[in-house]
Design an enzyme around this catalytic site. Structure first.
Site, short mmCIF file in Angstrom:
data_model
loop_
_atom_site.label_atom_id
_atom_site.label_comp_id
_atom_site.label_asym_id
_atom_site.label_seq_id
_atom_site.Cartn_x
_atom_site.Cartn_y
_atom_site.Cartn_z
N HIS A 128 16.99 57.31 -7.18
CA HIS A 128 16.67 57.43 -8.62
C HIS A 128 15.23 57.00 -8.90
O HIS A 128 14.68 56.15 -8.22
CB HIS A 128 17.68 56.68 -9.50
CG HIS A 128 17.62 55.19 -9.45
ND1 HIS A 128 18.66 54.40 -9.03
CD2 HIS A 128 16.63 54.32 -9.79
CE1 HIS A 128 18.32 53.14 -9.11
NE2 HIS A 128 17.10 53.05 -9.57
N ASP A 148 19.43 55.06 -4.00
CA ASP A 148 20.06 56.38 -4.12
C ASP A 148 19.05 57.46 -4.52
O ASP A 148 19.42 58.59 -4.81
CB ASP A 148 21.21 56.34 -5.14
CG ASP A 148 20.74 55.94 -6.54
OD1 ASP A 148 19.52 55.71 -6.73
OD2 ASP A 148 21.60 55.87 -7.45
N GLU A 166 19.42 59.25 -12.42
CA GLU A 166 20.36 59.03 -11.33
C GLU A 166 20.65 60.35 -10.63
O GLU A 166 20.41 61.42 -11.19
CB GLU A 166 21.68 58.50 -11.93
CG GLU A 166 21.53 57.27 -12.80
CD GLU A 166 21.63 55.97 -12.02
OE1 GLU A 166 21.44 56.00 -10.79
OE2 GLU A 166 21.89 54.94 -12.65
N ASP A 190 11.43 53.35 -18.95
CA ASP A 190 12.82 53.22 -19.38
C ASP A 190 13.11 51.89 -20.06
O ASP A 190 12.29 50.97 -20.04
CB ASP A 190 13.77 53.44 -18.18
CG ASP A 190 13.30 52.73 -16.91
OD1 ASP A 190 12.42 51.86 -17.00
OD2 ASP A 190 13.80 53.06 -15.83
C1 F6R Z 1 12.30 50.58 -13.38
C2 F6R Z 1 12.88 51.81 -12.89
C3 F6R Z 1 13.76 51.89 -11.69
C4 F6R Z 1 13.27 51.06 -10.51
C5 F6R Z 1 14.20 51.21 -9.30
C6 F6R Z 1 13.77 50.35 -8.14
O1 F6R Z 1 11.56 50.83 -14.56
O2 F6R Z 1 12.63 52.79 -13.50
O3 F6R Z 1 13.89 53.23 -11.30
O4 F6R Z 1 11.97 51.48 -10.17
O5 F6R Z 1 15.50 50.87 -9.67
O6 F6R Z 1 13.93 49.01 -8.49
P1 F6R Z 1 13.39 47.85 -7.57
O7 F6R Z 1 11.93 47.97 -7.53
O8 F6R Z 1 13.85 46.58 -8.24
O9 F6R Z 1 14.04 48.06 -6.22
#
Ligand code: F6R
Length: 236
Positions: A138, A136, A143, A67
């Site tokens: 994701h 959540d 989401e 992403d």
């Molecule tokens: C990042 C991504 C997000 C993160 C998620 C967890 O490329 O796709 O889905 O993996 O938000 O983030 P952290 O590891 O910072 O808790």
């Protein structure tokens, strides 16, 4: 699904790096799907160490990231391209032209998404996809929703995600409101999936993703349907 609990973040990172290294050694021109965020930082650090020790060669590896924020150039410190350069690409011998992150400043975002999926297809799919998970549920920027998103698409970020990410920007107003993200189908087509999660705050969502109902309201729950998923969790 393999579910591994480690004592701490260092062990989680070392194990995740070993799994990715095994993939690169078995198939030097593999396609790695990569993630940003705090969870994989240690994994990338361990991969860099293996490279520096002469035990890993990224010269034929291709990478596709999950992403990117809409509106941020690759040299913006909060862009996911910048993160990847800083945490991995600048420190190993992956060829710059073999690293792909969705382009958040493309004039036509829909065309960028379609081209991104077409590239993954042309590569023959992703061999190993690394994921983090949000509290959540994701994955990528997929989401909680009423349906599972399919291919790479433009996402309107939820207020909760904007707030969670505000800590990285000067103010909440500076957080981009949209992102480009691989869809659940893009992720699920990967041959192997490796999800890393650490911290007590992720315990509940991991439990739900692994044992709860499969629902787009908790996007990571779809991983129960994938034949080759490894989840590594560390409470610290
Ligand atoms: C990042 C991504 C997000 C993160 C998620 C967890 O490329 O796709 O889905 O993996 O938000 O983030 P952290 O590891 O910072 O808790």
């Amino acid at each position: 699904m393999k579910y591994i609990v480690t004592e701490n973040y260092e062990q989680l990172s070392a194990l995740a790096a070993d799994i990715i290294a095994a993939q690169v050694i078995m198939k030097p021109n593999c396609v790695l799907g990569l993630a940003t965020g705090s969870s994989p930082v240690g994994t990338y650090r361990e991969l860099v160490k293996k490279y520096e020790a002469g035990r890993l060669d990224f010269s034929a590896v291709r990478s596709v990231n999950l992403d990117e924020y809409v509106g941020l150039k690759g040299d913006h410190p909060q862009s996911y391209r910048f993160f990847m350069q800083d945490n991995l690409f600048n420190h190993v011998n992956i060829k710059p032209e073999n690293t792909f992150v969705p382009c958040g400043i493309a004039a036509n975002l829909g065309a960028e998404c379609a081209a991104y999926d077409a590239r993954v297809e042309a590569f023959g799919g992703i061999d190993l996809q690394l994921l983090g998970i949000g509290v959540d549920g994701h994955v990528g920027f997929n989401e909680p929703d009423e349906v599972f998103a399919k291919g790479t698409h433009v996402v309107d970020l939820l207020e909760s995600t904007i707030q969670a990410n505000a800590r990285f920007f000067a103010s909440e107003n500076d957080v981009p409101r949209q992102a480009l993200s691989m869809g659940i189908a893009t992720i699920m087509k990967a041959k192997k999936i490796l999800l890393v999660a650490n911290g007590e705050q992720k315990r509940e969502v991991i439990e739900q993703a692994v044992n709860g109902p499969i629902t787009p309201k908790l996007p990571a729950s779809v991983l129960q349907l994938h034949p080759d998923v490894t989840i590594i969790f560390s409470k610290k």
